[in-house]
Design a protein around this motif. Structure first.
Motif, PDB file in Angstrom:
ATOM      1  N   PHE A   1       0.550  -1.497   0.124  1.00  0.00           N
ATOM      2  CA  PHE A   1      -0.046  -0.511   0.065  1.00  0.00           C
ATOM      3  C   PHE A   1       1.221   1.313   0.204  1.00  0.00           C
ATOM      4  CE2 PHE A   1      -1.649   3.453   2.288  1.00  0.00           C
ATOM      5  CZ  PHE A   1      -3.154   3.990   2.169  1.00  0.00           C
ATOM      6  N   ALA A   2       1.802   1.315   0.572  1.00  0.00           N
ATOM      7  CA  ALA A   2       2.965   2.709   1.135  1.00  0.00           C
ATOM      8  C   ALA A   2       3.431   2.607  -0.347  1.00  0.00           C
ATOM      9  CB  ALA A   2       3.887   2.371   1.812  1.00  0.00           C
ATOM     10  N   LEU A   3       3.969   1.576  -1.331  1.00  0.00           N
ATOM     11  CA  LEU A   3       4.795   1.879  -2.142  1.00  0.00           C
ATOM     12  C   LEU A   3       4.007   2.112  -3.301  1.00  0.00           C
ATOM     13  CD1 LEU A   3       6.885  -1.734  -2.055  1.00  0.00           C
ATOM     14  CD2 LEU A   3       7.988   1.033  -2.327  1.00  0.00           C
ATOM     15  N   ARG A   4       2.910   1.859  -3.470  1.00  0.00           N
ATOM     16  CA  ARG A   4       1.938   1.974  -4.428  1.00  0.00           C
ATOM     17  C   ARG A   4       1.483   3.531  -4.071  1.00  0.00           C
ATOM     18  NH1 ARG A   4      -4.421   2.335  -4.674  1.00  0.00           N
ATOM     19  NH2 ARG A   4      -4.794   3.039  -6.273  1.00  0.00           N
ATOM     20  N   ALA A   5       1.664   4.130  -3.014  1.00  0.00           N
ATOM     21  CA  ALA A   5       1.389   5.517  -2.419  1.00  0.00           C
ATOM     22  C   ALA A   5       2.757   5.979  -3.278  1.00  0.00           C
ATOM     23  CB  ALA A   5       1.069   5.629  -1.323  1.00  0.00           C
TER      24      ALA A   5
ATOM     25  N   VAL B   1       8.844   5.223  -9.854  1.00  0.00           N
ATOM     26  CA  VAL B   1       8.606   4.267 -10.681  1.00  0.00           C
ATOM     27  C   VAL B   1       9.499   3.387 -11.257  1.00  0.00           C
ATOM     28  CG1 VAL B   1       7.760   2.828 -12.965  1.00  0.00           C
ATOM     29  CG2 VAL B   1       6.154   4.493 -11.628  1.00  0.00           C
ATOM     30  N   GLN B   2      10.631   3.497 -10.938  1.00  0.00           N
ATOM     31  CA  GLN B   2      12.073   3.320 -11.631  1.00  0.00           C
ATOM     32  C   GLN B   2      13.139   2.849 -10.408  1.00  0.00           C
ATOM     33  OE1 GLN B   2      13.646   6.410 -14.012  1.00  0.00           O
ATOM     34  NE2 GLN B   2      12.172   6.131 -15.812  1.00  0.00           N
ATOM     35  N   GLN B   3      12.702   3.727  -9.552  1.00  0.00           N
ATOM     36  CA  GLN B   3      12.938   3.552  -8.584  1.00  0.00           C
ATOM     37  C   GLN B   3      12.841   2.286  -7.372  1.00  0.00           C
ATOM     38  OE1 GLN B   3      13.092   6.382  -5.460  1.00  0.00           O
ATOM     39  NE2 GLN B   3      13.233   8.188  -6.849  1.00  0.00           N
ATOM     40  N   ILE B   4      11.507   1.751  -7.310  1.00  0.00           N
ATOM     41  CA  ILE B   4      10.479   1.157  -7.282  1.00  0.00           C
ATOM     42  C   ILE B   4      11.024  -0.236  -7.824  1.00  0.00           C
ATOM     43  CG2 ILE B   4       7.554  -0.108  -6.332  1.00  0.00           C
ATOM     44  CD1 ILE B   4       7.645   2.669  -6.697  1.00  0.00           C
ATOM     45  N   CYS B   5      11.205   0.131  -9.395  1.00  0.00           N
ATOM     46  CA  CYS B   5      11.413  -1.454 -10.035  1.00  0.00           C
ATOM     47  C   CYS B   5      13.511  -1.679  -9.893  1.00  0.00           C
ATOM     48  CB  CYS B   5      10.547  -1.080 -11.330  1.00  0.00           C
ATOM     49  SG  CYS B   5       9.303  -0.818 -12.089  1.00  0.00           S
ATOM     50  N   ALA B   6      13.736  -0.652  -9.816  1.00  0.00           N
ATOM     51  CA  ALA B   6      15.508  -0.671 -10.062  1.00  0.00           C
ATOM     52  C   ALA B   6      15.406  -1.663  -8.404  1.00  0.00           C
ATOM     53  CB  ALA B   6      16.152   0.103 -10.006  1.00  0.00           C
ATOM     54  N   GLY B   7      14.685  -1.550  -7.051  1.00  0.00           N
ATOM     55  CA  GLY B   7      14.795  -2.153  -5.698  1.00  0.00           C
ATOM     56  C   GLY B   7      14.322  -3.180  -5.565  1.00  0.00           C
ATOM     57  N   GLY B   8      12.934  -3.661  -6.988  1.00  0.00           N
ATOM     58  CA  GLY B   8      13.096  -5.228  -6.767  1.00  0.00           C
ATOM     59  C   GLY B   8      11.738  -5.271  -5.960  1.00  0.00           C
ATOM     60  N   GLY B   9      11.145  -4.063  -6.637  1.00  0.00           N
ATOM     61  CA  GLY B   9       9.370  -4.041  -6.201  1.00  0.00           C
ATOM     62  C   GLY B   9       8.557  -5.090  -7.004  1.00  0.00           C
ATOM     63  N   LEU B  10       9.018  -4.492  -8.743  1.00  0.00           N
ATOM     64  CA  LEU B  10       8.324  -4.849  -9.445  1.00  0.00           C
ATOM     65  C   LEU B  10       8.314  -6.806  -8.991  1.00  0.00           C
ATOM     66  CD1 LEU B  10       6.215  -5.607 -11.743  1.00  0.00           C
ATOM     67  CD2 LEU B  10       8.469  -5.897 -12.951  1.00  0.00           C
ATOM     68  N   ALA B  11       9.457  -7.216  -8.851  1.00  0.00           N
ATOM     69  CA  ALA B  11       9.509  -8.826  -8.877  1.00  0.00           C
ATOM     70  C   ALA B  11       9.381  -9.175  -7.202  1.00  0.00           C
ATOM     71  CB  ALA B  11      11.367  -9.042  -8.902  1.00  0.00           C
TER      72      ALA B  11
ATOM     73  N   ARG C   1      -5.288  -7.350  -3.555  1.00  0.00           N
ATOM     74  CA  ARG C   1      -5.133  -6.224  -3.463  1.00  0.00           C
ATOM     75  C   ARG C   1      -4.201  -5.325  -4.082  1.00  0.00           C
ATOM     76  NH1 ARG C   1      -8.097  -5.125   0.868  1.00  0.00           N
ATOM     77  NH2 ARG C   1      -9.280  -7.190   0.539  1.00  0.00           N
ATOM     78  N   GLN C   2      -3.080  -5.511  -2.448  1.00  0.00           N
ATOM     79  CA  GLN C   2      -2.417  -4.012  -2.719  1.00  0.00           C
ATOM     80  C   GLN C   2      -1.018  -3.960  -3.634  1.00  0.00           C
ATOM     81  OE1 GLN C   2      -2.857  -1.384  -1.597  1.00  0.00           O
ATOM     82  NE2 GLN C   2      -4.787  -1.601  -0.308  1.00  0.00           N
ATOM     83  N   ALA C   3      -1.069  -5.942  -3.653  1.00  0.00           N
ATOM     84  CA  ALA C   3       0.166  -6.294  -4.955  1.00  0.00           C
ATOM     85  C   ALA C   3      -0.369  -5.874  -6.796  1.00  0.00           C
ATOM     86  CB  ALA C   3       0.693  -7.391  -5.004  1.00  0.00           C
ATOM     87  N   SER C   4      -1.424  -6.300  -6.739  1.00  0.00           N
ATOM     88  CA  SER C   4      -1.893  -5.618  -7.887  1.00  0.00           C
ATOM     89  C   SER C   4      -2.174  -3.767  -7.987  1.00  0.00           C
ATOM     90  CB  SER C   4      -4.071  -6.656  -8.109  1.00  0.00           C
ATOM     91  OG  SER C   4      -4.461  -6.378  -6.879  1.00  0.00           O
ATOM     92  N   ALA C   5      -2.484  -3.474  -7.407  1.00  0.00           N
ATOM     93  CA  ALA C   5      -3.130  -1.992  -6.876  1.00  0.00           C
ATOM     94  C   ALA C   5      -1.225  -1.424  -7.278  1.00  0.00           C
ATOM     95  CB  ALA C   5      -3.314  -1.586  -5.701  1.00  0.00           C
ATOM     96  N   LEU C   6      -0.301  -1.576  -6.659  1.00  0.00           N
ATOM     97  CA  LEU C   6       1.200  -0.978  -7.230  1.00  0.00           C
ATOM     98  C   LEU C   6       1.557  -1.820  -8.502  1.00  0.00           C
ATOM     99  CD1 LEU C   6       4.251  -0.621  -6.315  1.00  0.00           C
ATOM    100  CD2 LEU C   6       4.308  -3.164  -5.199  1.00  0.00           C
ATOM    101  N   LEU C   7       0.577  -2.583  -9.072  1.00  0.00           N
ATOM    102  CA  LEU C   7       1.268  -3.215 -10.500  1.00  0.00           C
ATOM    103  C   LEU C   7       0.438  -2.488 -11.315  1.00  0.00           C
ATOM    104  CD1 LEU C   7       1.401  -6.948 -10.484  1.00  0.00           C
ATOM    105  CD2 LEU C   7       3.250  -5.309 -10.243  1.00  0.00           C
ATOM    106  N   ARG C   8      -1.022  -2.212 -10.870  1.00  0.00           N
ATOM    107  CA  ARG C   8      -1.071  -1.159 -11.344  1.00  0.00           C
ATOM    108  C   ARG C   8      -0.770  -0.102 -12.314  1.00  0.00           C
ATOM    109  NH1 ARG C   8      -7.241   1.013  -9.621  1.00  0.00           N
ATOM    110  NH2 ARG C   8      -7.833   2.776 -11.220  1.00  0.00           N
ATOM    111  N   ASN C   9      -0.257   0.568 -10.327  1.00  0.00           N
ATOM    112  CA  ASN C   9       0.349   2.507 -11.098  1.00  0.00           C
ATOM    113  C   ASN C   9       1.537   2.007 -10.981  1.00  0.00           C
ATOM    114  OD1 ASN C   9      -1.241   3.569  -9.527  1.00  0.00           O
ATOM    115  ND2 ASN C   9      -0.074   4.708  -7.964  1.00  0.00           N
ATOM    116  N   LEU C  10       2.809   0.536 -11.649  1.00  0.00           N
ATOM    117  CA  LEU C  10       3.913   0.629 -12.128  1.00  0.00           C
ATOM    118  C   LEU C  10       3.636   0.669 -13.297  1.00  0.00           C
ATOM    119  CD1 LEU C  10       5.963  -2.196  -9.652  1.00  0.00           C
ATOM    120  CD2 LEU C  10       6.031   0.634 -10.174  1.00  0.00           C
ATOM    121  N   SER C  11       2.362  -0.053 -14.325  1.00  0.00           N
ATOM    122  CA  SER C  11       2.725  -0.165 -15.424  1.00  0.00           C
ATOM    123  C   SER C  11       1.824   1.083 -16.154  1.00  0.00           C
ATOM    124  CB  SER C  11       0.932  -1.792 -15.809  1.00  0.00           C
ATOM    125  OG  SER C  11       0.169  -0.699 -14.892  1.00  0.00           O
TER     126      SER C  11
END
Length: 295
Positions: free
Chosen positions: A56-60, A68-78, A95-105
Motif C-alpha cells: 500500500f505504501a509503495l503504491r502511494a 516507479v523507476q526507483q521501485i523497479c530498480a529496488g526489486g518492487g516489481l519482482a 489487492r495491494q500487490a495488484s494495485a502496485l502493479l497497476r501504478n507501475l504499468s
C-alpha cells in the motif's frame, strides 16, 4: 508485524490524503523505497497484513516515473510478482500487490516487461482466488488497460490468456461498482484501439450488453467511457443527457449557447428582486440633456 502494519497505513494514508506524496523529493523516495521493500522481504512468510501494508505504501509512493523507476530498480516489481504467489490466499496482499502493479504499468518501459505470460496468469489467478473482492478485479483490469495502451503485442497476449473473460465476468459480478465498470470500459478501448482484429473475440460472451449497462451508471466518467468503448467496437451508440432538474432526455451533450443561461450579473436568491432592481435602474436613468448637459 501488527505495529508495522498500523504505522505504515497511518503515515501513508495521511500523506496520500493531503497530497504530499506527489511532492516527495527523489532523496526521500530513495530512503523510503528500500526500507519498504526490505520489510516485505522480512515479513512475506510470516505476516500477510504487514506485506499488504508495505505494498500500500509503495503504491502511494509510485506517483511519477522517477519513483516507479526507483521501485523497479529496488526489486518492487519482482516483490509484487513473488507475493502474488506466496500470499495468493490473502485478499489484502492480492489487492495491494495488484494495485502496485497497476501504478507501475503506467510507465511505458515497465508495462512491456510486466506483460508476460507468467504475470498474466498471476493476475488472472488473483481475481479467481478472490471472486467477491471488487478491488482486486478493478486493479487487475486497470493493469490490463495500462499494459494494452499503444502496445498491440500486449493486447494479443492479454486476450490469449483470457483477459477479456476476466473483464466480462467482473462486469457481471459487480454491476454497480462504478470504478471497476469504468476501468473495464477503458481496458476494452485500449485493447481494440490498435487491434481491430480483437473486436470479434471481445464481443463474445455478451460484452455489448455489459458495456451498455455500464453506460447507465453515473459518476466518475463511466458513461463517457462506456460510450467510447462501444463506439470503438464499431457498435451504434448514442450519448444521451438527462436534465437533472426536469428529467428530460436529450441527445448529445449540451454545448454552451444551446440553452438559455441562468447566469445573473448580480447574485440574489430571489429572481423577482432582480426584475425589480432592473426596472428601478431603468426608471432612474436619464439622458445627458435631462441632466443639464449642453449637447
Amino acid at each position: 508485524p501488527i505495529y508495522i502494519n498500523m504505522y505504515i497505513y497511518i503515515i501513508f494514508s495521511v500523506l496520500f490524503a493531503r497530497g504530499l506524496l506527489a511532492r516527495l523529493s527523489p532523496q526521500v523516495g530513495h530512503g523510503v523505497v528500500p526500507v519498504l521493500l526490505r520489510l516485505v522481504e522480512v515479513h512475506e512468510a510470516s505476516s500477510a497484513d504487514a506485506v499488504a501494508a508495505c505494498f500500500f505504501a509503495l503504491r502511494a509512493v509510485a506517483v511519477n516515473d522517477d519513483a516507479v523507476q526507483q521501485i523497479c530498480a529496488g526489486g518492487g516489481l519482482a516483490s509484487a510478482e513473488r507475493n502474488l504467489t506466496l500470499n495468493a490466499g490473502s485478499a489484502p496482499v492480492c489487492r495491494q500487490a495488484s494495485a502496485l502493479l497497476r501504478n507501475l504499468s503506467g510507465n511505458d518501459g515497465v508495462k512491456t516487461s510486466l506483460c508476460t505470460d507468467a504475470n498474466l496468469q498471476l493476475l488472472n489467478a488473483a481475481v479467481a482466488a478472490h471472486p467477491t473482492d471488487p478491488q482486486v478485479a478493478e486493479h487487475v483490469i486497470s493493469t490490463y488497460a495500462a499494459m494494452a495502451l499503444r502496445v498491440p503485442a500486449n493486447c494479443d497476449r492479454i486476450l490469449r490468456h483470457g483477459g477479456h473473460v476476466v473483464i466480462t465476468k467482473s462486469l457481471r459480478r459487480f454491476p454497480t461498482v462504478v470504478p471497476l465498470q469504468r476501468q473495464a470500459c477503458l481496458a476494452v478501448r485500449n485493447l481494440v484501439g490498435r487491434c481491430p482484429h480483437l473486436v470479434e473475440p471481445l464481443l463474445e460472451d455478451g460484452m455489448e450488453g455489459l458495456l451498455r449497462h455500464a453506460g447507465t451508471l453515473t459518476g466518475s466518467g463511466c458513461v463517457e467511457a462506456a460510450y467510447a468503448a462501444l463506439r470503438d467496437l464499431g457498435l451504434e451508440v448514442e450519448l444521451l443527457t438527462v436534465d437533472a432538474a426536469t428529467g428530460v432526455v436529450r441527445k448529445g451533450v449540451e454545448q454552451f449557447g444551446e440553452a438559455k443561461s441562468s447566469f445573473r450579473a448580480v447574485w440574489d436568491d430571489d429572481p423577482l428582486k432582480d426584475a425589480q432592481r432592473t426596472a428601478a435602474m431603468s426608471a432612474a436613468a436619464k439622458s445627458p440633456a435631462e441632466l443639464g448637459y449642453k449637447m
